[in-house]
Design an enzyme around this catalytic site. Structure first.
Site, PDB file in Angstrom:
ATOM      1  N   THR A 189     -11.300  40.876  13.063  1.00 38.37           N
ATOM      2  CA  THR A 189     -10.499  39.880  12.370  1.00 38.37           C
ATOM      3  C   THR A 189     -10.225  40.374  10.954  1.00 38.37           C
ATOM      4  OG1 THR A 189     -12.438  38.755  11.524  1.00 38.37           O
ATOM      5  CG2 THR A 189     -11.565  37.965  13.627  1.00 38.37           C
ATOM      6  N   GLU A 334      -8.735  36.232  17.802  1.00 43.06           N
ATOM      7  CA  GLU A 334      -9.739  35.775  18.777  1.00 43.06           C
ATOM      8  C   GLU A 334      -9.094  35.355  20.098  1.00 43.06           C
ATOM      9  OE1 GLU A 334      -9.627  35.066  15.604  1.00 43.06           O
ATOM     10  OE2 GLU A 334     -11.606  34.769  14.726  1.00 43.06           O
ATOM     11  N   LYS A 441      -7.339  18.376  -1.002  1.00 46.68           N
ATOM     12  CA  LYS A 441      -7.938  17.033  -0.945  1.00 46.68           C
ATOM     13  C   LYS A 441      -7.725  16.356  -2.285  1.00 46.68           C
ATOM     14  CE  LYS A 441     -10.665  19.322   2.246  1.00 46.68           C
ATOM     15  NZ  LYS A 441     -10.805  20.758   2.054  1.00 46.68           N
ATOM     16  N   TRP A 446      -5.266  13.759   2.075  1.00 46.02           N
ATOM     17  CA  TRP A 446      -4.983  15.175   2.324  1.00 46.02           C
ATOM     18  C   TRP A 446      -3.529  15.500   2.033  1.00 46.02           C
ATOM     19  CZ3 TRP A 446      -7.575  17.053   7.513  1.00 46.02           C
ATOM     20  CH2 TRP A 446      -8.961  16.969   7.386  1.00 46.02           C
TER      21      TRP A 446
HETATM   22  P1  AMP Z   1      -5.167  36.307  12.732  1.00 52.87           P
HETATM   23  O1  AMP Z   1      -6.392  36.335  13.522  1.00 52.87           O
HETATM   24  O2  AMP Z   1      -5.182  37.241  11.568  1.00 52.87           O
HETATM   25  O3  AMP Z   1      -3.983  36.508  13.585  1.00 52.87           O
HETATM   26  O4  AMP Z   1      -5.038  34.866  12.066  1.00 52.87           O
HETATM   27  C1  AMP Z   1      -5.009  33.709  12.851  1.00 52.87           C
HETATM   28  C2  AMP Z   1      -4.632  32.538  11.993  1.00 52.87           C
HETATM   29  O5  AMP Z   1      -3.305  32.704  11.483  1.00 52.87           O
HETATM   30  C3  AMP Z   1      -4.585  31.224  12.713  1.00 52.87           C
HETATM   31  O6  AMP Z   1      -5.859  30.649  12.880  1.00 52.87           O
HETATM   32  C4  AMP Z   1      -3.684  30.403  11.800  1.00 52.87           C
HETATM   33  O7  AMP Z   1      -4.389  29.880  10.698  1.00 52.87           O
HETATM   34  C5  AMP Z   1      -2.710  31.432  11.298  1.00 52.87           C
HETATM   35  N1  AMP Z   1      -1.473  31.344  12.077  1.00 52.87           N
HETATM   36  C6  AMP Z   1      -1.046  32.139  13.065  1.00 52.87           C
HETATM   37  N2  AMP Z   1       0.162  31.749  13.522  1.00 52.87           N
HETATM   38  C7  AMP Z   1       0.508  30.636  12.818  1.00 52.87           C
HETATM   39  C8  AMP Z   1       1.617  29.748  12.825  1.00 52.87           C
HETATM   40  N3  AMP Z   1       2.654  29.913  13.642  1.00 52.87           N
HETATM   41  N4  AMP Z   1       1.589  28.699  11.969  1.00 52.87           N
HETATM   42  C9  AMP Z   1       0.563  28.503  11.130  1.00 52.87           C
HETATM   43  N5  AMP Z   1      -0.503  29.322  11.062  1.00 52.87           N
HETATM   44  C10 AMP Z   1      -0.540  30.370  11.895  1.00 52.87           C
END
Ligand code: AMP
Length: 549
Positions: A189, A334, A441, A446
């Site tokens: 990650t 993940e 917050k 929120w």
């Molecule tokens: P990653 O593992 O780096 O791909 O990050 C995943 C995270 O990216 C998710 O848990 C979201 O918080 C954010 N994310 C991915 N796609 C979107 C989307 N279309 N809208 C909002 N947040 C997103």
């Protein structure tokens, strides 16, 4: 009663065999700056066999040893994507943009034995190879002087040249049958807090996930498609596009290191992709470029945008000014990473269809989703109850690499806690309001930082806007709006606040404003809110404060 069906394992080598024979004339195209180099899928199949022989015979790779890549999106990376898992080893895609300490940490954590590197990335790898204690072999793709690598790592590593290493090796490989639940690929990650955590995809999860990517409700891939895969192969497996391409027969267009708007526009005009995938920041830059240059984008029908929330204004601009459908998708490392794709349901038209397109999308059968309250109690999927989104399914990780048991902060009763906050509708559409840690917050209520950003980015003079919560004596937290003004435009904080007031409740309007040159980005191109918050805390931002709510 047991079924009478064969138990053929779902494995990556099967995807390779299929793509390189049935779709042998499809091609992978890599941009070299002014033109392209091309390789047919049949040739990718032969090259993957040669690489597997070389890794086994010259680098001693056996069993499930880890072979890392430190590469851009290109042909050689694609070959590695297939060769390494197909031979039973584990492909580890290193994120070239992480801090050196983190790259070394990840390589050591994964016990990488071999690193495949693009010659243009030798200087970057040389900064960390000395700390990558388990690496014994480095294979350099492309011409370049590997001396900095040996200077940094000494006798511990042997450096090979890709072409020399593969020359004369057999063009077929007797791919072993693997246990489909074994690891095929590893990705860490890009978490901005703490050390990155490893996710090990299985052959089975990759196979199933790739099928979903191909589905009409996924990315809808067909042999007539040409996918421009801008999302890095080191970030969540390029959203599964490379494997899905071999399953479907769609050709691939790889940008290599040319990721700025101008070369991407040139690639689109020259290579005529039908579909493309990248994070919103890339599309935002490209939009500004397309608006001021005459580029033939007529081949491009859809661009998939995910990784962070896609501002509705971006979708409308592409549709109305360039005839390109921006399709919003959501996922996580993940989750392989596909979680949802925003395609309107049957019967939705006009504004109704747009409302569906603004959401993060609808979950497929492989992703079960639920919304939970603060104590983990399930909330109704009624489209209005707001809580944390949890997911489970066959391409979602159940724990992190090296953990004996699931980490309780990230997993609950067999569900992955996404850390994303939002709603789930009865018909499976997810609408995210924020990351749990980014929600503002204010006075017990929120405020969604994403909603403010989307509203600000709808202003014609705003190129980018990033909103974070900052401490406030009276309200606990209040929004700080950091804004990048479009080139040649000028706009004041008062004007932007008035503009926001048209779509946002007055008590949510930010009083703190800062105009900045660029929003800081993470290693995968998302807004880095942690950096914005700490710049504010350190007094590194010139903040204008308007009267409060
Ligand atoms: P990653 O593992 O780096 O791909 O990050 C995943 C995270 O990216 C998710 O848990 C979201 O918080 C954010 N994310 C991915 N796609 C979107 C989307 N279309 N809208 C909002 N947040 C997103």
């Amino acid at each position: 009663m047991r079924s009478t069906m064969m138990d053929a394992p779902l494995q990556v080598s099967r995807i390779l065999e299929h793509g390189s024979t049935v779709h042998g004339t499809a091609e992978v195209v890599t941009w070299t700056g002014a033109e392209s180099r091309r390789m047919s899928y049949a040739e990718v199949g032969r090259t993957a066999a040669r690489l597997a022989h070389a890794l086994r015979d010259e680098c001693g790779v056996t069993g499930d040893e880890r072979v890392a890549t430190f590469m851009w999106n290109n042909t050689e990376h694609l070959v590695a994507y297939f060769a390494v898992p197909s031979m039973g080893a584990v492909l580890h895609t290193l994120n070239i943009r992480l801090f050196p300490d983190q790259v070394a940490y990840i390589a050591n954590h994964a016990t990488d034995r071999v690193v495949l590197v693009d010659s243009t990335l030798i200087p970057l790898l040389a900064r960390v190879i000395g700390e990558m204690t388990t690496v014994r072999h480095v294979v350099v793709a492309g011409g370049g002087d590997p001396a900095p690598l040996t200077a940094a790592a000494g006798d511990r590593i042997t450096v090979h040249h890709w072409d020399d290493l593969l020359a004369g090796r057999p063009e077929t490989y007797d791919w072993p049958e693997v246990d489909e639940r074994d690891a095929a690929a590893l990705c860490y990650t890009s978490g901005t807090t703490g050390n990155p955590k490893g996710v090990a995809y299985s052959h089975r999860s990759i196979y199933l996930h790739s099928l979903q990517i191909c589905m009409p409700e996924g990315f809808g891939l067909a042999p007539t498609d040409r996918e421009l895969a801008i999302v890095p192969m080191f970030h969540a497996m390029s959203w599964g596009l490379p494997y899905a391409a071999f399953l479907s027969g769609a050709s691939l267009i790889m940008p290599d290191r040319f990721l700025q708007a101008a070369p991407i526009a040139e690639m689109i005009a020259a290579e005529r992709p039908t579909l493309a995938g990248a994070v919103p920041t890339i599309w935002n830059d490209l939009l500004a470029y397309l608006d001021s240059h005459d580029v033939d984008t007529s081949s491009l029908k859809e661009v998939i945008v995910g990784g962070s929330a896609c501002p509705p204004a971006l979708m409308h601009a592409f549709a109305e000014r360039h005839g390109i459908d921006v399709i919003h998708a959501w996922g996580m490392t993940e989750m392989s990473p596909l979680g949802s794709v925003a395609r309107p349901p049957a019967g939705a038209t006009g504004d109704d269809a747009w409302r569906y397109r603004y959401t993060q999308g609808r979950v497929p059968a492989g992703v079960a989703a639920r919304i939970v309250g603060p104590l983990g109690e399930p909330l109704p999927a009624d489209g209005t109850s707001v809580g944390e989104l949890e997911v489970r399914g066959p391409w979602i990780t159940a724990r992190y690499v090296g953990d004996e048991a699931p980490d309780e902060e990230k997993f609950r009763d067999g569900w992955l806690r996404t850390g994303d906050v939002g709603t789930l509708s009865p018909d499976g559409f997810i609408t995210l309001t924020d990351r749990a840690k980014d929600v503002i917050k204010s006075g017990g209520e929120w405020i969604s930082s994403v909603e403010l950003e989307n509203a600000l980015m709808a202003h014609p003079d705003v190129q980018e806007a990033c909103v974070v919560g900052v401490p406030d004596q009276r309200w606990d937290e209040r929004p700080l709006a950091t804004v990048v003004v479009r080139e040649g435009a000028s706009v004041t904080a008062e004007e932007l606040r008035e503009f926001l007031a048209k779509s946002v409740a007055r008590w949510q309007l930010p009083e703190r404003w800062a105009f900045i040159d660029a929003v800081p980005k993470t290693s995968v191109g998302k807004f880095d809110k942690k950096v914005v918050r700490s710049r504010y805390a350190d007094g590194g931002l010139e903040v204008r404060e308007l009267a409060g709510p």
